[in-house]
Design a protein around this motif. Structure first.
Motif, short mmCIF file in Angstrom:
data_model
loop_
_atom_site.label_atom_id
_atom_site.label_comp_id
_atom_site.label_asym_id
_atom_site.label_seq_id
_atom_site.Cartn_x
_atom_site.Cartn_y
_atom_site.Cartn_z
N ALA A 186 36.15 -2.00 18.59
CA ALA A 186 35.73 -3.39 18.73
C ALA A 186 36.56 -4.31 17.84
O ALA A 186 36.90 -5.43 18.23
N ALA A 187 36.90 -3.83 16.64
CA ALA A 187 37.62 -4.68 15.68
C ALA A 187 39.10 -4.81 16.00
O ALA A 187 39.70 -5.86 15.76
N THR A 188 39.69 -3.75 16.54
CA THR A 188 41.15 -3.70 16.68
C THR A 188 41.71 -4.86 17.49
O THR A 188 42.62 -5.57 17.04
N ILE A 209 32.43 -4.79 11.45
CA ILE A 209 32.39 -4.39 10.04
C ILE A 209 31.03 -3.81 9.69
O ILE A 209 30.93 -2.80 8.97
N ALA A 210 29.97 -4.41 10.21
CA ALA A 210 28.63 -3.87 9.94
C ALA A 210 28.48 -2.45 10.48
O ALA A 210 27.89 -1.57 9.83
N VAL A 211 29.02 -2.20 11.67
CA VAL A 211 28.95 -0.86 12.26
C VAL A 211 29.81 0.12 11.46
O VAL A 211 29.43 1.28 11.24
N GLN A 212 30.96 -0.33 10.99
CA GLN A 212 31.81 0.53 10.15
C GLN A 212 31.08 0.90 8.85
O GLN A 212 31.17 2.04 8.37
N ILE A 213 30.37 -0.04 8.27
CA ILE A 213 29.58 0.25 7.07
C ILE A 213 28.54 1.32 7.37
O ILE A 213 28.31 2.23 6.57
N LEU A 214 27.89 1.22 8.53
CA LEU A 214 26.92 2.24 8.94
C LEU A 214 27.58 3.61 9.01
O LEU A 214 27.01 4.62 8.57
N GLN A 228 32.22 5.32 13.69
CA GLN A 228 33.44 4.74 13.14
C GLN A 228 34.41 4.32 14.24
O GLN A 228 35.01 3.24 14.20
N GLY A 229 34.55 5.16 15.26
CA GLY A 229 35.44 4.84 16.36
C GLY A 229 34.97 3.65 17.17
O GLY A 229 35.78 2.81 17.59
N SER A 244 41.65 -1.75 6.01
CA SER A 244 40.42 -1.05 5.61
C SER A 244 39.90 -0.14 6.71
O SER A 244 39.46 0.98 6.45
N PHE A 245 39.95 -0.61 7.95
CA PHE A 245 39.48 0.21 9.06
C PHE A 245 40.34 1.45 9.23
O PHE A 245 39.83 2.55 9.46
N LEU A 246 41.66 1.28 9.10
CA LEU A 246 42.55 2.44 9.22
C LEU A 246 42.40 3.36 8.03
O LEU A 246 42.49 4.60 8.16
N ALA A 247 42.20 2.79 6.84
CA ALA A 247 41.97 3.62 5.65
C ALA A 247 40.69 4.44 5.81
O ALA A 247 40.65 5.62 5.45
#
Length: 396
Positions: free
Chosen positions: A117-119, A85-90, A111-112, A24-27
């Motif tokens: 952080a997630a990777t 994930i919360a930051v990605q949603i933002l 997004q970056g 999902s993050f890469l998408a």
């Protein structure tokens, strides 16, 4: 070993969840690629701006990896993943309401930060659960996520309304489901002291992996430099060779990713050095075919070169992980993965920005593609020399 607790997901379900989060993050990172043409028409910016927007993401990932890359080794994987994930949603919300270049830059920056952080956390968590399947999932996810994000975005742009918003809404819903999954997932590592100190940028490597990491650095840089070029400028190149639909442009990253993923699956039980050498050879062949195809203005040839490049990416990335990660202790996995991804994202971002300037100021897109292809071939040859010098690299 997973820590006991009230979470209900089994190790296998947790592994699937973690892999889906990485996808999902890469998408999400690839979703804007087919939209850059739409954004350019609306807001009238050049290819330089496109590559800068693209590279801001890579720079933010680098900064986040340097700062938060080791944090999950200290506070646990789940807290880091939930916040990421919360930051990605933002970031997706910013994309949905974007009204100009400034909005795109902010969205890519946020997004970056989330992706960096997630990777390390998600990759390390998969290795915590199952080292073999976790390595395979870490290798597969970038290709699957990148390809599916670009193609989904292109299809939604072509056939459904709200082209600059819908793909981000879909991804946002998926992430909301995944954050619930993280709450149900068992923690996979025992938290330890030193969380605050881990936030200080530090790229030190355990002595046991320094030699293999140095051997794979040129490989990682080369394959991610190619991924960055196709991600930022691939759709525009297809449009310059043939006036075609946005879906064909979205197929650039999809084809690249599919062949990369096939290479990962086919070679999952192959020794690391063999996989890396396969990647280098495929990368060189792909760039030669791409070079000839652009000069001949051949779309089929371009996609053949793209397929070889995808094999080079998947093999080079997988082989590098297989060469390094089996040598790493559990409490060092997140930090070592972060170091590897730092190399990846430098290759992903820096050459792409240079290419953007060359497109605008030094000959246009076809000529820049020719020059970039030659540069990637040279990088691949340097990587080949490095692998040959490290012939005693420990295979997995």
């Amino acid at each position: 070993m997973p820590i006991a607790g009230r979470a209900r997901l089994s190790p296998s379900a947790s592994l699937v969840l973690l892999a889906s989060i990485l996808v999902s993050f890469l998408a999400a990172s690839a979703a804007p690629t087919p939209l850059y043409g739409v954004y350019q028409e609306r807001w009238h910016f050049s290819s330089v701006t496109t590559t800068v927007i693209f590279a801001v993401y890579a720079l933010a990932v680098l900064g986040s990896l340097l700062t938060f890359g080791k944090l999950s080794d200290h506070v646990g994987r789940r807290p880091v993943l939930a916040v990421a994930i919360a930051v990605q949603i933002l970031a997706l919300v910013v994309f949905i309401f974007a009204n100009g270049v400034a909005s795109l830059l902010v969205a890519r920056l946020v997004q970056g930060l989330a992706a960096g952080a997630a990777t390390g956390a998600v990759g390390a968590a998969m290795l915590d659960i199952d080292r073999s399947r976790g390595t395979l999932a870490n290798s597969l996810a970038p290709g699957i996520g990148t390809g599916s994000g670009a193609l989904l975005s292109a299809l939604l742009i072509q056939y459904l309304p709200a082209p600059t918003r819908l793909v981000y809404v879909v991804l946002l819903v998926i992430l909301l489901i995944q954050i619930v999954g993280v709450a149900l997932m068992p923690e996979t590592v025992t938290p330890m002291a030193g969380a605050r100190g881990s936030l200080r940028p530090d790229i030190a490597l355990p002595r046991s992996v320094r030699r293999p990491v140095l051997a794979v650095v040129p490989v990682l840089f080369a394959v991610w430099a190619l991924a960055g070029f196709f991600g930022a400028l691939g759709p525009a190149l297809v449009r310059s060779l043939m006036n075609t639909s946005v879906v064909i442009g979205g197929l650039v990253l999809f084809v690249f990713a599919v062949f990369g993923s096939i290479a990962v699956v086919v070679q999952r039980n192959t020794a690391a050095r063999t996989v890396i050498l396969t990647g280098i050879v495929a990368l060189i062949l792909g760039m030669i075919v791409t070079l000839v195809s652009v000069m001949a203005e051949s779309i089929p040839g371009f996609f053949v070169g793209l397929a070889f490049g995808g094999v080079g990416f998947g093999s080079g990335f997988q082989g590098s992980l297989k060469a390094v990660m089996p040598l790493v202790e559990a409490h060092q996995r997140s930090s070592v993965l972060s170091v590897l991804y730092i190399v990846c994202y430098i290759g992903f971002g820096l050459p792409t920005v240079i290419a953007g300037f060359l497109v605008v100021y030094a000959g246009g897109l076809p000529q820049t593609t020719d020059e970039y292809s030659v540069a990637v071939i040279i990088l691949a040859l340097v990587a080949l020399l490095g692998v040959r010098r490290a012939a005693r690299m420990t295979p997995s």
